[in-house]
Write an enzyme that holds these catalytic residues in place. Structure first.
Site, short mmCIF file in Angstrom:
data_model
loop_
_atom_site.label_atom_id
_atom_site.label_comp_id
_atom_site.label_asym_id
_atom_site.label_seq_id
_atom_site.Cartn_x
_atom_site.Cartn_y
_atom_site.Cartn_z
CE LYS A 116 -18.14 -5.78 37.34
NZ LYS A 116 -17.77 -7.01 38.03
CD GLU A 200 -19.56 0.09 32.97
OE1 GLU A 200 -18.84 0.91 33.59
OE2 GLU A 200 -20.37 -0.66 33.52
CG HIS A 235 -10.01 0.86 38.61
ND1 HIS A 235 -10.84 1.87 38.17
CD2 HIS A 235 -9.16 0.59 37.58
CE1 HIS A 235 -10.52 2.17 36.92
NE2 HIS A 235 -9.50 1.44 36.55
NE ARG A 297 -17.44 -9.01 47.62
CZ ARG A 297 -17.01 -7.78 47.80
NH1 ARG A 297 -17.21 -7.19 48.96
NH2 ARG A 297 -16.41 -7.11 46.83
#
Length: 612
Positions: A116, A200, A235, A297
């Protein structure tokens, strides 16, 4: 065109791929573990190869076994589905080096987007907006905490190699950071073999918007519009829809163009999803939507895109992998109607959404909506894999049409005796905020108990069921011109209940038990029979394993004083961590668990004695 295809996956997605491959005349090869020997996809495929024991780490995650199965069966290509090895660049490389076709992006593209921190740097260079945060190499806990303090709380700790909601923790205050970091790193190491994290800024009114992109080996990249996946729990996506509520054409054009630039930046080939986070405090605006990550994907929620575009994305994958150009150009793609998808899980909302395992003695999802599943009645739900048993997808001309159709389909769902989240999904779909399109990723956490389905059926459903159950057992109260109102004692899921009901018509037969399905919930009603023995009293301090699993952390020792709600240990099952806590203030009188130990359901792990 590919002529033979090995599907390196299981369950719903394996059956989904088989369906399209069969329609295209492609021979399919399944692989299976011990637990999946009788699985639906194994029986649907043209050939099947056993690849090892039930744990995924010894079967579906062992690339050499997958490649050996492909070689033994003469498979020409490998489709990884989602999860497992689908975003493993080294495996993709090994497939290509073995002379096989990899139905997915190039390994370099997977690597570029798989980490990431590096992906965000690449996106910045491509002019794609990203969320503020820390992407550095210094992973010392004190440094990470200092960075989080500087960003300002709340923050989100995310595994660098993460995905699928794993390895993510929200932290609301500085003093909570250390524990959250440790838990996140532990889950990241277990799930991805990499405990590095990034930090973040956590958006307080966030919406999860993602764009389906597709590239081919001829340099073409298109988008197939956006999806909204904002309704989430821990999440994990719960309900997805397309298009996104409140998305105007200007914002759609901006976000979809950014997604195409992101895919072009890594020379993307195949199906991919660019995930964005939007600050929806002032509605959806292009200048308040930021790149989060790319999934290299096919996504679980791809059916909603198929429903609004009329395209088969698995067919697109197979054609692109065969070297063909994209089936459609951008100006040939358009949005038609609205689609919603709900993920049906074998889990019990009444028990904190703990996974539910066992045999599906009854499994009927009707024909109101599209159902993508990898199980059927009689199948066993094992503790070894993700508990999703089906995806239910509804299409409508307008959003409200799709929402109502999906709620109706789930209301009629029968899943028994394995518990499911169908009732919870119905409550979520009918919640006033979701119905109005006013949803963000925190809705479920905020609403809590308001989204829990009823604990028992309605009086009307109970009365109808009681009358059907009794039948001709006792007709002495029957009156010629009016129904006789009766009161009887029954067992509802084993608990004694008294039900008022109308005596049935003469000639109706009695049954020994029946299932009541209402609002997505299922209960079993049986005649009352006096019997000895009851379950152990609640609150006796015995902490039992709620499911089979592995103890990954023990936070107390025998003799320790504990307070109500204090975490005692952490159990891992079905790829999720479950913390077990003290039911009251007391002392650890007995400890039968150690880190790394495998435990069975109802095993006594800890015994707490109440404080004097």
């Amino acid at each position: 065109m590919i002529t033979s295809l090995l599907i390196a996956n299981r369950g719903e997605i394996a059956c989904r791929i088989i369906r399209t491959a069969r329609a295209m005349g492609i021979r399919t090869v399944a692989v299976y573990s011990d637990a999946d020997a009788n699985a639906l996809n194994v029986r649907q495929s043209d050939e099947a190869v056993h690849i090892g024991p039930s744990p995924a780490s010894e079967s579906y995650l062992v690339g050499d076994k997958i490649l050996a199965a492909a070689k033994a069966t003469g498979a020409e290509a490998i489709h990884p589905g989602y999860g497992f090895l689908s975003e493993n660049a080294d495996f993709a490389q090994a497939v290509k080096q073995a002379g096989l076709v990899w139905v997915g992006p190039n390994p370099d593209s997977i690597r570029a987007m798989g980490l990431k921190d590096a992906a965000k740097e690449r996106m910045i260079a491509a002019g794609v907006p990203v969320t503020p945060g820390y992407l550095g190499e210094d992973q010392r806990p004190d440094h990470l905490k200092a960075e989080a303090d500087a960003i300002g709380y709340p923050v989100l700790i995310k595994a660098v190699a993460g995905g699928g909601g794993k390895g993510m923790r929200r932290v609301d205050a500085s003093e909570e950071f250390a524990d959250a970091l440790l838990s996140c790193q532990r889950e990241a190491a277990s799930s991805f073999g990499d405990d590095r994290v990034l930090i973040e800024k956590y958006i307080l009114s966030p919406r999860h918007i993602e764009v389906q992109v597709f590239g081919d080996s001829h340099g073409n990249v298109v988008h197939l519009f956006e999806r909204d996946c904002s309704l989430q729990r821990r999440h994990q996506k719960v309900i997805e829809e397309a298009p996104a509520p409140g998305m105007d054409e200007e914002t759609r054009a901006a976000i979809c163009a950014a997604a195409v630039r992101a895919a072009q930046a890594v020379d993307y080939v195949g199906a991919g999803t660019i995930e964005f986070i939007a600050d929806a405090s002032e509605g959806l605006r292009a200048d308040r939507i930021w790149f989060m990550e790319m999934n290299t994907r096919l996504q679980v929620e791809h059916p909603v895109t198929e429903e609004i575009t009329g395209q088969d994305l698995v067919e697109w994958q197979l054609r692109v992998a065969s070297g063909e150009p994209l089936p459609k150009a951008q100006d040939e793609l358009a949005i038609n109607g609205w689609a919603m998808e709900a993920r049906l899980y074998a889990e019990d909302p009444a028990k904190g959404f703990l996974p539910s395992i066992g045999r599906l003695e009854a499994f009927d999802l009707g024909d109101i909506a599209r159902v993508d599943t990898g199980v059927e009645e009689g199948a066993d739900i094992s503790p070894f894999y993700d508990p999703m048993i089906a995806k239910v997808i509804a299409w409508g001309e307008e959003r409200e049409d799709a929402r109502e159709r999906l709620a109706d389909a789930l209301s009629d769902a029968i899943v028994w005796p394995v518990r499911s989240n169908a009732g919870f999904l119905v409550e979520a779909l009918e919640h006033h905020a979701f119905a109005a399109g006013e949803v963000d990723t925190g809705l479920i956490a905020r609403e809590g108990d308001a989204l829990m389905p009823p604990a028992s059926p309605s009086h009307e459903a109970l009365a109808d069921a009681a009358a059907a159950l009794i039948g001709d057992r006792a007709m002495s109260g029957f009156r010629l011109n009016a129904p006789a109102r009766r009161s009887g004692t029954f067992l509802l899921d084993g608990a004694k209940v008294t039900i008022d009901y109308d005596a049935p018509e003469p000639g109706s037969g009695a049954v020994d038990s029946l299932l009541i399905a209402e609002g997505g919930q299922v209960w079993q009603l049986t005649p009352f029979r006096a019997a000895g023995g009851t379950a152990g009293a609640a609150g006796d301090g015995a902490i039992l394993a709620p499911m089979p699993g592995r103890v990954i952390a023990v936070d107390v020792a025998a003799g320790d004083a504990v307070t109500k709600g204090q975490k005692l240990l952490t159990l891992e099952a079905m790829k999720m961590e479950h913390g077990l806590t003290a039911p009251f203030d007391g002392v650890v009188a007995e400890l039968n668990a150690s880190a790394g130990a495998q435990v069975q359901v109802d095993a006594l792990l800890v015994k707490i004695e109440k404080a004097e």
